[in-house]
Design an enzyme around this catalytic site. Structure first.
Site, PDB file in Angstrom:
ATOM      1  N   SER A   1      97.594  35.963  47.838  1.00 48.10           N
ATOM      2  CA  SER A   1      98.540  36.257  48.848  1.00 48.10           C
ATOM      3  C   SER A   1      98.662  37.468  49.821  1.00 48.10           C
ATOM      4  O   SER A   1      98.932  37.222  51.099  1.00 48.10           O
ATOM      5  CB  SER A   1     100.130  36.242  48.143  1.00 48.10           C
ATOM      6  OG  SER A   1     100.238  37.325  47.423  1.00 48.10           O
TER       7      SER A   1
ATOM      8  N   ASP B   1     108.426  42.664  51.439  1.00 51.15           N
ATOM      9  CA  ASP B   1     109.152  41.846  50.320  1.00 51.15           C
ATOM     10  C   ASP B   1     109.048  42.411  48.867  1.00 51.15           C
ATOM     11  O   ASP B   1     108.608  43.524  49.002  1.00 51.15           O
ATOM     12  CB  ASP B   1     109.013  40.493  50.393  1.00 51.15           C
ATOM     13  CG  ASP B   1     107.373  40.036  49.976  1.00 51.15           C
ATOM     14  OD1 ASP B   1     106.562  41.014  49.437  1.00 51.15           O
ATOM     15  OD2 ASP B   1     106.999  38.989  50.408  1.00 51.15           O
TER      16      ASP B   1
ATOM     17  N   HIS C   1     104.963  42.768  48.687  1.00 53.11           N
ATOM     18  CA  HIS C   1     103.982  42.896  49.707  1.00 53.11           C
ATOM     19  C   HIS C   1     104.182  43.999  50.508  1.00 53.11           C
ATOM     20  O   HIS C   1     105.295  44.318  51.332  1.00 53.11           O
ATOM     21  CB  HIS C   1     103.614  41.453  50.549  1.00 53.11           C
ATOM     22  CG  HIS C   1     103.290  40.489  49.675  1.00 53.11           C
ATOM     23  ND1 HIS C   1     104.176  39.542  49.216  1.00 53.11           N
ATOM     24  CD2 HIS C   1     102.234  39.860  49.291  1.00 53.11           C
ATOM     25  CE1 HIS C   1     103.666  38.603  48.584  1.00 53.11           C
ATOM     26  NE2 HIS C   1     102.354  38.707  48.662  1.00 53.11           N
TER      27      HIS C   1
END
Length: 532
Positions: free
Chosen positions: A214, A493, A496
């Site tokens: 991600s 978040d 990240h």
């Protein structure tokens, strides 16, 4: 006397006149309309039946010439307005469940709401009457027993429909989001995108390929039926359009598109491609909870497919040259701890291996992946380590010790990253040239995590978007806490980094010393390659 009452059940034609209810047309005087839910279960069945829309159409057609009539096309800003937002999120879900899973959730919520409503609210109008009575001026003259009765009816009006719905939303959010590392690149400046922009200034003609999880997924998961996606607001809040796109360009050059994008065709193949997928790890069993993601073996298969498409476009000789001269970034490994070994207590991998043995196992598997990449033509590969796994807001919220980082995850990162560098050095020695370049991203992160103020951050513990302690629980959604100034936060978040934090990391990748980059930084690599 007419009291103005803003209620979510205007369709019942109940108004208060002279402190009594009436539904006689001759006495009816509409003071205020709202667009709230009609019944408790309408909040969850409206996605199918849409009764609220029907009533709104009727209300908009009423003659405004009626004395005292005001049609207010607004949503209530009270508790049940927020609940009406829940059914809107079912129509446009923020966590992108598969359509069949979404329908199951909606059905379960509707059944629970209806069942509890029938069980504790014998007559539908009674709890709403309680709300009206509570709001009436005469309520201040009530005796204690009457006041408590009206309060109880008002409480039932809220509790009956909201408790099952809110419970389901909370449990689903925790289940899907607690350990979810979603693609942050639609809002966050992903490492690959930032690196591409910096590299473009040095070598515009060089292709760029991205593999991993991600941290570098620029939107492949948008085209997969998976929960590991980040293409809903507030992702994209700082993008020029203000909308999430699943990708983010730095603006210095054209970024390689996600390989699964329908737009990835023709001359765009010459720029490179992004094969990364949120949720993946080195091991194939990492991220099994996300079901349909591009695991590492699949990313390499797509790379082979890409080369066949490229050969058809420019010829095999030119395709081979483009791949061999390209820069490749691979970022993977963190999920093998967070979403595998430490996903649940007594996980299968933690029962199979001690932590030191597990690290050796995934390093060995990673070595196999890198060698496969080399055999597919890769000659310049930037390999990043993990960040400080135990210090991200999600782990502070779930495993932190009195505000400190999770020691167990920090130990995992401390074991993994040095062995990764050692393995890369061994591969380069076996090959006879520096194909693989290691980036010590743990140290890069630690710089601003340990002293955020020195880098212009207000905090490195609290995420900009999230909820719960440190904003570290669940997903970043439209209902989450959201900071107004992203540049003051090191984390966007629960997992990240923000755009500003990623720029600091990229700066070290480009120009960092041997403490950060080994055997050389990326600027040196690019300069060396331009002369050969």
């Amino acid at each position: 006397m007419i009291l103005q009452v803003a209620t979510p059940f205007v369709d019942l034609c109940l108004v208060i006149k002279n402190l009594r209810f009436t539904n006689y047309e001759s006495e009816l005087r509409v003071i205020h309309y709202t667009l709230g839910p009609l019944k408790p279960w309408d909040w969850w069945t409206s996605w199918l039946l849409k009764p609220v829309d029907v009533w709104q159409n009727v209300r908009e057609q009423l003659e405004e010439s009626l004395p005292g009539t005001v049609v207010a096309k607004i949503r209530m800003t009270s508790f049940w307005s927020n609940s009406s937002l829940f059914y809107l999120s079912v129509e446009r879900p923020s966590c992108h469940l598969p359509w069949w899973d979404l329908n199951i959730h909606c059905f379960m919520a509707a059944v629970l709401s209806l069942g509890i409503g029938i069980a504790i609210v014998p007559r539908q109008v009674m709890p709403w009457t309680g709300l009206l009575l509570m709001s009436s001026a005469a309520c201040i003259l009530c005796d204690v027993a009457t006041w408590y009765y009206r309060f109880g009816m008002a409480f039932l009006a809220i509790a009956a429909p909201s408790l099952p719905s809110l419970s389901l939303i909370f449990l689903s959010s925790m289940l899907l989001g607690t350990q979810l590392q979603v693609s942050a690149s639609s809002m966050v400046l992903a490492l690959s995108m930032a690196a591409l922009g910096c590299i473009a200034a040095l070598a515009e003609a060089r292709a760029f390929f991205i593999f991993g999880d991600s941290l570098v997924d620029s939107g492949n998961n948008n085209y997969l039926e998976t929960t590991a996606r980040a293409d809903s607001p507030p992702y994209g809040i700082d993008y020029p359009t203000g909308r999430p796109t699943g990708r983010k360009q730095i603006g210095l050059s054209e970024s390689p598109l996600p390989y699964l994008s329908p737009d990835f065709d023709g001359k765009k193949l010459l720029v490179g491609a992004n094969f990364a997928s949120a949720g993946v790890g080195i091991l194939n069993d990492t991220g099994v909870q996300f079901v349909n993601i591009l695991r590492m073996y699949r990313q390499l298969e797509l790379f082979q497919e890409y080369q066949r498409r490229l050969s058809a476009l420019v010829g095999s000789k030119q395709a081979h040259r483009l791949v061999s001269q390209a820069l490749i970034l691979i970022t993977v490994g963190g999920n093998d701890f967070v979403n595998n070994y430490y996903l649940v207590p007594f996980s299968a991998r933690s029962r199979q291996y001690s932590l030191p043995d597990y690290v050796k196992f995934i390093i060995s598997e990673y070595q196999n992946l890198l060698m496969k990449l080399y055999k597919l033509g890769a000659r310049r590969v930037l390999v990043t380590g993990t960040g400080p796994l135990g210090c991200v807001p999600a782990e502070l919220a779930m495993r932190g010790n009195n505000g400190g980082c999770s020691q167990e995850l920090q130990r995992a990162a401390a074991l993994y990253n040095p062995q990764l560098v050692e393995m890369i050095n061994g591969l380069n020695a076996d090959i006879g040239r520096d194909v693989f370049i290691s980036a010590n991203t743990q140290r890069m992160h630690n710089d601003f995590v340990s002293d955020p103020q020195a880098f212009g951050f207000t905090t490195s513990e609290i995420a900009c978007c999230g909820q719960g302690p440190y904003n570290g629980l669940g997903l970043c959604t439209q209902l989450s806490n959201l900071c107004p100034n992203r540049d003051e936060y090191a984390f966007w978040d629960p997992f990240h980094p923000t755009e500003k934090a990623n720029r600091l990391i990229v700066e070290q990748i480009m120009n960092g010393s041997n403490h950060y980059m080994h055997p050389m930084n990326l600027s040196t690599v690019m300069s060396f390659d331009s002369r050969t």
